[in-house]
Motif scaffolding. Structure first.
Motif, PDB file in Angstrom:
ATOM      1  N   ILE A 115       0.604  -1.359  -0.104  1.00 37.29           N
ATOM      2  CA  ILE A 115      -0.054  -0.062  -0.171  1.00 37.29           C
ATOM      3  C   ILE A 115       0.975   1.466   0.052  1.00 37.29           C
ATOM      4  CG2 ILE A 115      -0.288   0.201   2.387  1.00 37.29           C
ATOM      5  CD1 ILE A 115      -3.102   0.833   1.805  1.00 37.29           C
ATOM      6  N   LEU A 116       2.078   1.233   0.620  1.00 44.48           N
ATOM      7  CA  LEU A 116       2.944   2.296   0.773  1.00 44.48           C
ATOM      8  C   LEU A 116       3.644   2.483  -0.628  1.00 44.48           C
ATOM      9  CD1 LEU A 116       4.564   1.929   4.299  1.00 44.48           C
ATOM     10  CD2 LEU A 116       2.855   3.623   3.404  1.00 44.48           C
ATOM     11  N   GLU A 117       4.009   1.445  -1.183  1.00 43.72           N
ATOM     12  CA  GLU A 117       4.407   1.412  -2.386  1.00 43.72           C
ATOM     13  C   GLU A 117       3.870   2.211  -3.634  1.00 43.72           C
ATOM     14  OE1 GLU A 117       6.008  -2.475  -3.722  1.00 43.72           O
ATOM     15  OE2 GLU A 117       7.776  -2.110  -3.010  1.00 43.72           O
ATOM     16  N   LYS A 118       2.207   1.867  -3.552  1.00 40.09           N
ATOM     17  CA  LYS A 118       1.477   2.606  -4.412  1.00 40.09           C
ATOM     18  C   LYS A 118       1.299   4.022  -4.058  1.00 40.09           C
ATOM     19  CE  LYS A 118      -1.600  -1.446  -4.881  1.00 40.09           C
ATOM     20  NZ  LYS A 118      -2.949  -1.827  -4.769  1.00 40.09           N
ATOM     21  N   LEU A 119       1.786   4.500  -3.105  1.00 43.26           N
ATOM     22  CA  LEU A 119       1.922   5.927  -2.706  1.00 43.26           C
ATOM     23  C   LEU A 119       3.244   6.545  -3.050  1.00 43.26           C
ATOM     24  CD1 LEU A 119      -0.112   5.948   0.701  1.00 43.26           C
ATOM     25  CD2 LEU A 119      -0.925   6.656  -1.507  1.00 43.26           C
ATOM     26  N   GLY A 120       4.112   5.814  -3.451  1.00 43.05           N
ATOM     27  CA  GLY A 120       5.333   6.200  -3.757  1.00 43.05           C
ATOM     28  C   GLY A 120       6.313   6.141  -2.506  1.00 43.05           C
ATOM     29  N   LEU A 121       5.818   5.608  -1.346  1.00 46.90           N
ATOM     30  CA  LEU A 121       6.507   5.636  -0.134  1.00 46.90           C
ATOM     31  C   LEU A 121       7.311   4.299   0.218  1.00 46.90           C
ATOM     32  CD1 LEU A 121       3.834   7.471   1.880  1.00 46.90           C
ATOM     33  CD2 LEU A 121       5.961   8.346   0.960  1.00 46.90           C
ATOM     34  N   LYS A 122       8.499   4.339   1.079  1.00 49.76           N
ATOM     35  CA  LYS A 122       8.951   3.184   1.792  1.00 49.76           C
ATOM     36  C   LYS A 122       8.694   3.290   3.202  1.00 49.76           C
ATOM     37  CE  LYS A 122      12.917   2.368  -1.384  1.00 49.76           C
ATOM     38  NZ  LYS A 122      14.145   2.244  -1.552  1.00 49.76           N
ATOM     39  N   LEU A 123       8.387   2.127   3.737  1.00 44.84           N
ATOM     40  CA  LEU A 123       8.508   2.103   5.009  1.00 44.84           C
ATOM     41  C   LEU A 123       9.636   2.493   5.899  1.00 44.84           C
ATOM     42  CD1 LEU A 123       6.521   0.913   7.696  1.00 44.84           C
ATOM     43  CD2 LEU A 123       7.465  -1.014   7.449  1.00 44.84           C
TER      44      LEU A 123
END
Length: 172
Positions: A115-123
């Motif tokens: 879900i974070l990857e879809k937002l362009g974010l990494k945990l």
């Protein structure tokens, strides 16, 4: 004196998290403690972890770090190494390390949450501050003409001394 420890001949070493600890023991002063080591009220509740030289014992001897062996570790604050802290340092690090950055960057680079990857974010961007690895430290030490050796394992990731079956390889 009870244990015949020469406090002018203390060496620290560690690999991975132990390398991080060894580097911090050598370079961090009490006034450079991270904010997270103090008592937190909001968010996490814990008591103050105390100063760097405090423990549950009464040993108060002063000591000097004579040298550091860092195996794929890093520091969390690039300003920890001061111009007057020329502590001999030997580092080993794979230049393709995705757990502890070889140069600079976030630790645990490969952590993925869909879900974070879809937002362009990494945990790891949300959890961890950048770290400064063996190559970064080497460049700083070289600029200051400090006593330093970096052994780079080209193309190796974290734990370059271990085979996939956890036996030691020729790097060890």
């Amino acid at each position: 004196s009870t244990y015949n420890i020469d406090t002018s001949q203390i060496y620290v070493a560690g690999y991975s998290a132990g390398g991080v600890i060894a580097l911090n023991v050598a370079f961090m002063d009490n006034n450079e403690r991270p904010e997270s080591s103090y008592k937190l009220i909001l968010g996490l509740f814990h008591k103050d972890l105390g100063g760097l030289d405090e423990s549950t014992n009464n040993i108060t001897s002063q000591f000097t770090i004579k040298g550091v062996i860092n195996m794929w570790g890093a520091i969390g604050d690039s300003s920890l190494i001061q111009d007057d802290e020329n502590i001999p340092l030997l580092s080993f690090h794979g230049d393709d390390d995705h757990i502890v950055p070889y140069n600079t960057g976030q630790p645990f680079e490969d952590i993925k949450v869909a879900i974070l990857e879809k937002l362009g974010l990494k945990l790891n961007d949300l959890i961890f501050e950048p770290m400064f690895g063996s190559k970064y430290i080497s460049d700083y030490y070289n600029s200051e003409n400090f006593d330093y050796t970096l052994v780079t394992f080209k193309g190796f990731d974290h734990d370059p001394h271990s085979n996939p079956d956890q036996t030691f390889n020729s790097k060890m």
